[in-house]
Scaffold this motif. Structure first.
Motif, PDB file in Angstrom:
ATOM      1  N   ALA A 159      -0.422  -8.207 -41.046  1.00  0.00           N
ATOM      2  CA  ALA A 159      -0.550  -6.885 -41.680  1.00  0.00           C
ATOM      3  C   ALA A 159       0.546  -6.655 -42.720  1.00  0.00           C
ATOM      4  O   ALA A 159       0.283  -6.137 -43.808  1.00  0.00           O
ATOM      5  N   ASP A 160       1.783  -7.021 -42.393  1.00  0.00           N
ATOM      6  CA  ASP A 160       2.911  -6.777 -43.293  1.00  0.00           C
ATOM      7  C   ASP A 160       3.134  -8.004 -44.174  1.00  0.00           C
ATOM      8  O   ASP A 160       3.799  -8.961 -43.777  1.00  0.00           O
ATOM      9  N   ARG A 161       2.540  -7.964 -45.356  1.00  0.00           N
ATOM     10  CA  ARG A 161       2.708  -9.069 -46.311  1.00  0.00           C
ATOM     11  C   ARG A 161       3.366  -8.598 -47.607  1.00  0.00           C
ATOM     12  O   ARG A 161       3.284  -9.288 -48.627  1.00  0.00           O
ATOM     13  N   ILE A 162       4.016  -7.453 -47.574  1.00  0.00           N
ATOM     14  CA  ILE A 162       4.517  -6.877 -48.815  1.00  0.00           C
ATOM     15  C   ILE A 162       5.531  -7.788 -49.492  1.00  0.00           C
ATOM     16  O   ILE A 162       5.456  -8.016 -50.705  1.00  0.00           O
ATOM     17  N   HIS A 163       6.460  -8.358 -48.729  1.00  0.00           N
ATOM     18  CA  HIS A 163       7.473  -9.212 -49.355  1.00  0.00           C
ATOM     19  C   HIS A 163       6.854 -10.510 -49.864  1.00  0.00           C
ATOM     20  O   HIS A 163       7.192 -10.984 -50.953  1.00  0.00           O
ATOM     21  N   ALA A 164       5.950 -11.079 -49.081  1.00  0.00           N
ATOM     22  CA  ALA A 164       5.295 -12.313 -49.516  1.00  0.00           C
ATOM     23  C   ALA A 164       4.466 -12.072 -50.779  1.00  0.00           C
ATOM     24  O   ALA A 164       4.411 -12.931 -51.668  1.00  0.00           O
ATOM     25  N   ARG A 165       3.819 -10.915 -50.867  1.00  0.00           N
ATOM     26  CA  ARG A 165       3.033 -10.612 -52.067  1.00  0.00           C
ATOM     27  C   ARG A 165       3.926 -10.459 -53.287  1.00  0.00           C
ATOM     28  O   ARG A 165       3.595 -10.954 -54.372  1.00  0.00           O
ATOM     29  N   TRP A 166       5.037  -9.761 -53.124  1.00  0.00           N
ATOM     30  CA  TRP A 166       5.961  -9.622 -54.254  1.00  0.00           C
ATOM     31  C   TRP A 166       6.473 -10.993 -54.698  1.00  0.00           C
ATOM     32  O   TRP A 166       6.564 -11.275 -55.902  1.00  0.00           O
ATOM     33  N   VAL A 167       6.824 -11.830 -53.728  1.00  0.00           N
ATOM     34  CA  VAL A 167       7.288 -13.174 -54.068  1.00  0.00           C
ATOM     35  C   VAL A 167       6.182 -13.960 -54.760  1.00  0.00           C
ATOM     36  O   VAL A 167       6.433 -14.682 -55.743  1.00  0.00           O
ATOM     37  N   GLY A 168       4.937 -13.835 -54.267  1.00  0.00           N
ATOM     38  CA  GLY A 168       3.827 -14.537 -54.906  1.00  0.00           C
ATOM     39  C   GLY A 168       3.621 -14.115 -56.345  1.00  0.00           C
ATOM     40  O   GLY A 168       3.374 -14.954 -57.223  1.00  0.00           O
ATOM     41  N   VAL A 169       3.727 -12.811 -56.612  1.00  0.00           N
ATOM     42  CA  VAL A 169       3.619 -12.326 -57.996  1.00  0.00           C
ATOM     43  C   VAL A 169       4.746 -12.900 -58.844  1.00  0.00           C
ATOM     44  O   VAL A 169       4.524 -13.356 -59.985  1.00  0.00           O
ATOM     45  N   ALA A 170       5.970 -12.897 -58.308  1.00  0.00           N
ATOM     46  CA  ALA A 170       7.110 -13.435 -59.057  1.00  0.00           C
ATOM     47  C   ALA A 170       6.919 -14.923 -59.357  1.00  0.00           C
ATOM     48  O   ALA A 170       7.269 -15.397 -60.446  1.00  0.00           O
ATOM     49  N   CYS A 171       6.367 -15.670 -58.402  1.00  0.00           N
ATOM     50  CA  CYS A 171       6.100 -17.096 -58.635  1.00  0.00           C
ATOM     51  C   CYS A 171       5.111 -17.273 -59.788  1.00  0.00           C
ATOM     52  O   CYS A 171       5.268 -18.179 -60.624  1.00  0.00           O
ATOM     53  N   GLY A 172       4.086 -16.427 -59.850  1.00  0.00           N
ATOM     54  CA  GLY A 172       3.137 -16.487 -60.956  1.00  0.00           C
ATOM     55  C   GLY A 172       3.786 -16.152 -62.278  1.00  0.00           C
ATOM     56  O   GLY A 172       3.518 -16.803 -63.302  1.00  0.00           O
ATOM     57  N   VAL A 173       4.663 -15.148 -62.284  1.00  0.00           N
ATOM     58  CA  VAL A 173       5.398 -14.812 -63.506  1.00  0.00           C
ATOM     59  C   VAL A 173       6.264 -15.991 -63.942  1.00  0.00           C
ATOM     60  O   VAL A 173       6.367 -16.308 -65.136  1.00  0.00           O
ATOM     61  N   GLY A 174       6.865 -16.677 -62.965  1.00  0.00           N
ATOM     62  CA  GLY A 174       7.678 -17.844 -63.297  1.00  0.00           C
ATOM     63  C   GLY A 174       6.877 -18.938 -63.967  1.00  0.00           C
ATOM     64  O   GLY A 174       7.336 -19.574 -64.924  1.00  0.00           O
ATOM     65  N   ALA A 175       5.655 -19.178 -63.481  1.00  0.00           N
ATOM     66  CA  ALA A 175       4.804 -20.191 -64.102  1.00  0.00           C
ATOM     67  C   ALA A 175       4.453 -19.802 -65.536  1.00  0.00           C
ATOM     68  O   ALA A 175       4.505 -20.642 -66.455  1.00  0.00           O
TER      69      ALA A 175
END
Length: 431
Positions: A159-175
């Protein structure tokens, strides 16, 4: 802290651990990612020290990419993403209740990164096309990792994926930032490459650090200081994200259009100043509230606290600097001061604390800050202060000394912990 070349046996005695083996880097994701990150960190720091040292001599180095841009690309995209890979494939599956990830899954990212930077460094001196090709390799490797991590997030049922989602978005921005930087170098558009650096620094690297710190600081407290229970309000994470997004946007505009109009500068100050005041207040609470202050006797928590304090100071310096530019109209104001307070102070201090803790905990050793790590940490603080002094007093010798201190920190950390990644765990457990 146990000696790194000894491990306890079942009877509680000690036995000599087997020798260092390359294959042990594949025993766990943090081993491979951290080893590669430490290698690129030490290599990049040594290269930059040589560059600054060469400025003291009569001869000049050849450059196909401007030195400042080459430095920014390597320091932004070089070693920290590799540390991210080891950390996120170690902690990420636990956050998301996913199966453990094999270290071999990181091989495309790590091999591409090492090969890419091995091409990039000679390329910035000899051929911009070679540098662009190296950066494209790094972008490819990181894109593979970003997709793998995104798959973990999307398939998780936690249920609590907020930090993982933020990290996933940041990884996409990095690419996106990496591919943009590589294409910009190939097109010989250094302005676009500088904009990509700003996007990568604030929207990728700093965002992951802020997100992980928001999640992990209570975890550090629970493990290092029993009984200390700190909340991590979601609004603070959103505030971090909005602030860093604004910094990325303003930085990219600076790179593309040159000095911004005074009205936009005041808008930037209006966004930075309140957040800086809030972060300073949060940092000062730890100094003046007795129940919090006593916990700073724990070295690991103090390292994290100092890193957070640099974050607050960096935003304060940014607000003051941009207000000075808006008032005086002087685009030559010391804009590198807040940048290095953020990059070396916040990111460097936080990286050292988090990576050292993971290296200790996942090698079966006590999660303590021993004398060597403590000295390296304070040498890092000295390097940050010398670099900031070099902004206001730009003496080549002072900048070279700051670069030397940074290189010693990088080499010292790599030599100390890099050995652990090739040894078996000190407690005899797998991983």
């Amino acid at each position: 802290d146990r000696s790194p070349d000894r491990s306890p046996d079942a009877a509680g005695a000690t036995r000599a651990a087997p020798g260092w083996r390359w294959r042990r880097l594949l025993d766990a994701p943090h081993r491979l990612g951290f080893f590669a990150g430490a290698l690129i960190w030490a290599m990049g720091a040594a290269w930059w020290f040589v560059v600054l040292g060469a400025r003291l001599a009569p001869s000049a180095m050849p450059w196909s990419v401007s030195p400042g841009l080459a430095h920014a690309l390597l320091m932004t995209f070089g070693f920290t993403p590799l540390f991210f890979t080891g950390f996120l494939f170690t902690a990420g599956p636990k956050w998301l209740a996913q199966p453990e990830q094999p270290a071999r899954a990181l091989l495309p990212t790590v091999v591409a990164a090492i090969a890419g930077w091995a091409l990039f460094l000679p390329g910035v001196h000899l051929s911009a096309a070679l540098a662009a090709a190296g950066l494209a390799l790094v972008a490819f490797g990181w894109s593979v990792f970003a997709l793998r991590f995104a798959r973990l997030v999307l398939t998780s049922r936690v249920a609590d994926r907020i930090h993982a989602r933020w990290v996933g978005v940041a990884c996409g921005v990095g690419a996106i930032a990496l591919w943009s930087a590589a294409a910009s170098l190939a097109a010989q558009r250094e302005d676009l490459a500088r904009a990509a650096v700003q996007l990568g620094l604030w929207g990728f690297v700093a965002l992951i650090f802020a997100t992980v710190a928001h999640r992990m600081i209570p975890f550090f407290n629970d493990s290092a200081v029993p009984g200390l229970d700190l909340r991590r309000p979601a609004w603070l994470l959103w505030l971090f994200g909005a602030t860093l997004a604004a910094q990325a946007a303003f930085g990219a505009c600076d790179a593309l259009t040159g000095p911004l109009p005074a009205a936009l500068r005041w808008l930037q100050v209006a966004l930075e100043a309140p957040v800086a005041v809030l972060l300073l207040w949060l940092a000062l609470r730890w100094c003046f509230v007795p129940t919090l202050r006593r916990h700073l006797r724990q070295r690991l928590l103090l390292m994290m606290y100092i890193g957070f304090a640099w974050f607050a100071l960096a935003l304060t310096l940014a607000a003051v600097t941009h207000a000075t530019i808006a008032i005086a109209g002087d685009a030559r104001a010391p804009g590198l001061a807040p940048l290095h307070a953020m990059a070396m102070g916040f990111l460097g201090s936080t990286l050292m604390a988090m990576a050292s803790r993971v290296a200790c905990g996942h090698s079966g050793r006590s999660q303590v800050v021993d004398a060597l790590l403590w000295r390296l940490f304070w040498l890092l603080q000295g390097a940050v202060l010398m670099r900031l002094l070099g902004v206001w007093w730009p003496a080549p010798l002072l900048l070279a000394i700051a670069a030397l201190a940074w290189a010693v920190v990088a080499a010292g950390w790599a030599l100390r912990y890099g050995r652990w990644f090739g040894w078996p765990r000190a407690d005899g457990r797998p991983g």
